[in-house]
Structures are given as structure tokens and as C-alpha cells.
Scaffold this motif. Sequence first.
Motif, mmCIF file in Angstrom:
data_model
loop_
_atom_site.group_PDB
_atom_site.id
_atom_site.type_symbol
_atom_site.label_atom_id
_atom_site.label_comp_id
_atom_site.label_asym_id
_atom_site.label_seq_id
_atom_site.Cartn_x
_atom_site.Cartn_y
_atom_site.Cartn_z
ATOM 1 N N ILE A 71 -20.355 -19.864 6.729
ATOM 2 C CA ILE A 71 -21.453 -20.070 5.789
ATOM 3 C C ILE A 71 -21.145 -21.246 4.879
ATOM 4 C CG2 ILE A 71 -22.722 -19.020 3.852
ATOM 5 C CD1 ILE A 71 -22.308 -16.327 5.209
ATOM 6 N N GLN A 72 -19.869 -21.401 4.537
ATOM 7 C CA GLN A 72 -19.463 -22.561 3.747
ATOM 8 C C GLN A 72 -18.140 -23.086 4.288
ATOM 9 O OE1 GLN A 72 -17.773 -19.940 3.308
ATOM 10 N NE2 GLN A 72 -17.425 -19.498 1.163
ATOM 11 N N VAL A 73 -17.899 -24.378 4.081
ATOM 12 C CA VAL A 73 -16.664 -25.009 4.505
ATOM 13 C C VAL A 73 -16.018 -25.636 3.261
ATOM 14 C CG1 VAL A 73 -17.339 -25.397 6.892
ATOM 15 C CG2 VAL A 73 -17.968 -27.075 5.158
ATOM 16 N N GLY A 74 -14.932 -26.388 3.469
ATOM 17 C CA GLY A 74 -14.270 -26.999 2.316
ATOM 18 C C GLY A 74 -13.417 -25.998 1.563
ATOM 19 N N GLU A 75 -13.167 -26.297 0.291
ATOM 20 C CA GLU A 75 -12.285 -25.471 -0.530
ATOM 21 C C GLU A 75 -13.042 -24.259 -1.058
ATOM 22 O OE1 GLU A 75 -9.670 -28.100 -3.149
ATOM 23 O OE2 GLU A 75 -11.103 -29.548 -2.318
ATOM 24 N N THR A 76 -12.495 -23.073 -0.799
ATOM 25 C CA THR A 76 -13.174 -21.839 -1.151
ATOM 26 C C THR A 76 -12.156 -20.728 -1.385
ATOM 27 O OG1 THR A 76 -14.797 -20.210 -0.374
ATOM 28 C CG2 THR A 76 -13.443 -21.268 1.304
ATOM 29 N N ASP A 77 -12.563 -19.701 -2.128
ATOM 30 C CA ASP A 77 -11.676 -18.571 -2.425
ATOM 31 C C ASP A 77 -11.735 -17.487 -1.358
ATOM 32 O OD1 ASP A 77 -10.693 -19.673 -4.772
ATOM 33 O OD2 ASP A 77 -12.297 -18.828 -5.990
#
Length: 416
Positions: free
Chosen positions: A379-385
Motif C-alpha cells: 500500500i505504501q513504499v519508502g520509509e515506514t513504521d
Amino acid sequence: MTMAPDDGHISRREFFSLPVKAAAAGAVAASVAGASVTLEGCGEDDTPSGELEVIDVPEDNVVTLDAFKQIDKEKDYCTVTRLATLPAGTMLYATSDMVAAALCTGDTASPLSTAGLFSLTSGTLTPVLDQAVGHDEGYSIFDVRASNKIFVWVESNYLTSDWRVYCASLRGATGIGTPVLVDEGDAEYDPPEIAAVGERAYWIVEPATSGTKTQEGSYLKTASDVGATAEIITSRGRFNGGLQVSNGIVCAMPRASSSGTVYYRLAAVEGATGSLVDSIVMPRSFAPGTAIYMDGNFAFTIEAGYDYGGGIANVGTYYPLDGTTWLRLVRTPITAPGLCRDWLFSKSGSRTVFVDRANERYFTVNPPDNSEDYGDYHIQVGETDAVYTYATVTSTDSDDTSRSVVVRKIEPVYIS
């Protein structure tokens, strides 16, 4: 150059495939007035010699997971939680850990599509657009994005190929403010690629490959929910690919040269200000499938192999491990990679792979049982928790077969 195999992913255009009637020539270039902040050097040769300095990665400087140790008991290293089950056809996009934009199929052919907000904390899907703003004029919702502050969407008229870009402020994960029209165009220009970053919308406007405007420039634009529009990057040809967001940084791929030879630049733009943060130029004719800027580095995917280009000439996902060494994930890339709790993660076939770069080890997380061949999408990419995924699952009950979308949250342990 050899072509990468079909990954089975359904594009937005295939998802909403309908007969299209070409519009009359001439673009409708309407946008709310705003100061132009076009970045020089993103569309011109900008080195003193006139020759671009392209990225150079020797073959010996690339490692693969073959050199890493596979972790057998992945359940000791992550927690997987099933958040929700949504209607089949739902697509989710996020640039934060709070809320995702949801593109949903309509219950009937009119409207063809609807839009909602999906809370990544509660797993609740809230409808926000039961039809396009221009529904009565023949428009349908074509694409959606959301940050934790703004909702951005494209509407397309499938009879005329006209399109419009709207944005609206978010009211938590339960609704949106008044839609603001920030741009529109006709069949001479492709429906824009979009992104949502903080309080700003970003989108790419570029001539259609089959139109009469192919010699015109392409633009990365931005606006807030009050509608003031600005041009951020001018490309002397079509951009390559769409937009990726990580930690408030937008990554685009404009042409790096106005000459006949095609070079693409990976450009990282601060989402809040529109200022250029960093850039690199890919080798001649290299067209990454995706590119993203995270933790101060560019990562990119190569979908087709090249017979030149050194260490980055092969199909895969590339991420720099240090100043000289790059990691290549060898599977055919489908999405951009990300970083979660210092694990590098990426879609690997139908699964998600998590890589501990410092300790040279990795594990994989399988998609839900009975999911379709392409498995989990991020659902999302990059920096995430946390890593959020969705997959289409087929269920059979007696003689009844049904399809639904399963949303999951994957939380890897922190690397000590």
C-alpha cells in the motif's frame, strides 16, 4: 534490450477499460494561478562540458541475496495482522502510516468507480466520493492518492479522453473538504500520474505519445488544497514512469537531456517546498520502472536487461549498501522498495522480502492463502513504521466462489 516478462499486474487503464473516442485537437490548460518555480537543470545538459555525468556501478560492486543468509523461522522476526477484508477490485495507496486512498469499483456501470479513505490504524473503509465531481458530464474517477493531510484524484472522460485533477483537505480518516480543481486537459495529454505529500498534491502533465503535441515539454506540477498551482520540473520530453514518495520526498524521472539521446534523471524533490534535494543521471536509454529516494539514497528498479551499464544492467531492484556496494534483488520488480525498522523490503514475486543489510540476512512473508498469482501489493513504499499490503483472495463455499481483497499489516522486529 530484452523485455521483462508480464507480471500479471492490472493497470488502471486495463482496470477501467472502455472504448475511447479521440478528442478534438488542442489542450485545455486551465489551472489556478500560481508562481512558477521550475527547476533549471532538470531538462537540460547542465555539466560544464555539456556531457552528463551518469551513474557508474562496476559489476564487481553488486551483491545479491545469494551472499546473504536466509532466516528460516520468519515468524520469530515479524508479526502479521489481518486488518480488513474489502470488496474485490479495491486498490489502496498511501504515503503515511495513517490513511490510504481507496479506488473502488462501482456497484453498477454508473458510476464506474468510487473513492474512499482506508484507516491503516482501525482497518475501516470510509466512502468519500460516491461518484466523480464531473459525473454528469461523463467523468469517472481514474486514480487516487492520499497523505495524512490531502486527498488527490484524477477524473477521466472515457468518451472524450478529457481529464481533470482535483484535491481536497482530509478530515482525519473520515472525509474530505471541498474539491478544488487544480488542472485539466484533453486527449493531447495523458491522464496525469499523481502523488500526495503532506499538504500538497503533485502530478505529471505530459503529451500523449499518439497526439500532435509530442514535441512539447512535460511538467511536474504541485498545488495545495487552496488551488495555487506551480511548475516544479520541466522535462524536455516525457517523464519516465510515475511518482514515488518516501518521508515527504517526491521522486520523479524527467529527461536529463534535450538532445536526441535519451537520458533520464532521478530527481528527489522536497514535498513541502518543491525544492530539489538530490539527483543522479541513469546511463543512456536506461528507463527504471520505479525510483524512490529514502534515507538519503536513490533506489530504483530495472524491468528489462541491457547489454551495457555494468553492475546495474540486469533485471532487479537496486539499493546502495554503502558508498560503493549495491544490493540487487534479482526478481522482476513490480513495486518500488522501502525501509521499515531498518529492514529493506520489496515485493519479490508474490511475496514480500525483508533484508537485514547490516547482518546480511533476510526472510520472506508469503501472501494470504488462496491469493491470486501476483500475491501481495504494498500500500505504501519508502520509509515506514509498518508494511501494509493488500491481495486479492478467492474463497469457495459449497458451489459459490467469491473474490475479496485482504489487507494485512506486517511489523518486523527492530534490528538490534
